[in-house]
Write an enzyme that holds these catalytic residues in place. Sequence first.
Site, PDB file in Angstrom:
ATOM      1  N   TYR A  78       2.828   9.610 -10.973  1.00  5.91           N
ATOM      2  CA  TYR A  78       1.881   8.807 -10.202  1.00  5.91           C
ATOM      3  C   TYR A  78       1.063   7.916 -11.131  1.00  5.91           C
ATOM      4  O   TYR A  78       0.891   6.713 -10.885  1.00  5.91           O
ATOM      5  CB  TYR A  78       0.963   9.723  -9.385  1.00  5.91           C
ATOM      6  CG  TYR A  78       0.099   9.002  -8.386  1.00  5.91           C
ATOM      7  CD1 TYR A  78       0.566   8.731  -7.105  1.00  5.91           C
ATOM      8  CD2 TYR A  78      -1.186   8.588  -8.718  1.00  5.91           C
ATOM      9  CE1 TYR A  78      -0.229   8.077  -6.175  1.00  5.91           C
ATOM     10  CE2 TYR A  78      -1.990   7.917  -7.798  1.00  5.91           C
ATOM     11  CZ  TYR A  78      -1.506   7.669  -6.525  1.00  5.91           C
ATOM     12  OH  TYR A  78      -2.298   7.005  -5.614  1.00  5.91           O
ATOM     13  N   LYS A 103       1.134   3.771 -11.182  1.00 11.47           N
ATOM     14  CA  LYS A 103      -0.056   2.988 -10.876  1.00 11.47           C
ATOM     15  C   LYS A 103      -0.502   2.136 -12.060  1.00 11.47           C
ATOM     16  O   LYS A 103      -1.034   1.037 -11.875  1.00 11.47           O
ATOM     17  CB  LYS A 103      -1.182   3.907 -10.402  1.00 11.47           C
ATOM     18  CG  LYS A 103      -0.905   4.578  -9.063  1.00 11.47           C
ATOM     19  CD  LYS A 103      -0.697   3.563  -7.945  1.00 11.47           C
ATOM     20  CE  LYS A 103      -0.521   4.227  -6.586  1.00 11.47           C
ATOM     21  NZ  LYS A 103      -0.345   3.246  -5.485  1.00 11.47           N
ATOM     22  N   ASN A 119       0.798  -1.220   0.000  1.00  3.30           N
ATOM     23  CA  ASN A 119       0.000   0.000   0.000  1.00  3.30           C
ATOM     24  C   ASN A 119       0.835   1.276   0.000  1.00  3.30           C
ATOM     25  O   ASN A 119       0.326   2.344  -0.363  1.00  3.30           O
ATOM     26  CB  ASN A 119      -0.912  -0.034   1.238  1.00  3.30           C
ATOM     27  CG  ASN A 119      -1.509   1.303   1.575  1.00  3.30           C
ATOM     28  OD1 ASN A 119      -2.399   1.783   0.892  1.00  3.30           O
ATOM     29  ND2 ASN A 119      -1.018   1.922   2.645  1.00  3.30           N
ATOM     30  N   THR A 157      -8.187  10.743   3.062  1.00  4.51           N
ATOM     31  CA  THR A 157      -6.973  10.497   3.833  1.00  4.51           C
ATOM     32  C   THR A 157      -6.113  11.752   3.774  1.00  4.51           C
ATOM     33  O   THR A 157      -6.494  12.768   3.197  1.00  4.51           O
ATOM     34  CB  THR A 157      -6.167   9.314   3.262  1.00  4.51           C
ATOM     35  OG1 THR A 157      -5.643   9.691   1.979  1.00  4.51           O
ATOM     36  CG2 THR A 157      -7.041   8.073   3.111  1.00  4.51           C
TER      37      THR A 157
END
Length: 268
Positions: A175, A179, A109, A210
């Site tokens: 990013y 991913k 994660n 988050t």
Amino acid sequence: MSENFTAPEPPAAGSGATAPEGFAGRTALITGGGSGIGRAVALRLARAGAAVVVTGRDPRKLEKTAAEITAEGGRALAFAADVTSPDAVAASVRAAVDTFGGLHLAVNNAAVPGPKGITGEFPPEEFARVIATNLTGVFNCLHHELPAIVASGGGAVVNVGSILSVKVLPGSPAYTTAKHGMIGLTKTSALEYAPLGVRINAIGPGFVDTEFLVDFDDEAKRYFRDLHPAGRFGTPEEVAELTAFLLSDRASFAYGGFYPVDGGYAAA
């Protein structure tokens, strides 16, 4: 989105925590376990009977997660480790095996968001930093976790991707690339390890409430919230529920898949 639409409320934190996944006697390692999705996954698995090892860069956050688990009667170990370091990852896997007798489950994660910028202006050093954590870091983890899981009799792995594993966000080349790459790594390793008794899958959270959202102003939050047909951001607990299912024997025929948990973002 219709002005008359009312988004359903997310489940309360910890709901479903007594579901019978059969994690008793199993050990789980969760990277990025000090906060957000990683913390929620660690608590969810511990409440279902797993011994949990949480790793990450901030020992204080890790110790807090571990303390929450032990306060509820669970078993947990906090182990500071940076996934960009193969040696640190190897040490965390050894600690799981030495402390709890084996490794059966893993949730990869750990991730960093990276700055915003179009490809021609994106700092190369930042591209390398994001790839090192979000893609190479997952490889480092799989490289050391998988032999340990096989040696422990088999188990399951969930790689935490993103909705940007299948969608594209301009201004986020590092990013998005990391991913997307994680999905290829997930599928490759899933085919390699299926005959060895290890199931490997990936999930794709949408935007989740988050610390990743801390730097968003109100306008940005509204924009990204409205990309989700559900009309809200997800919660870490909702992501943890899907993760727990995929790690459990209830998902025994799930191999090499990518499962969005995104409030409908990918379908829109």
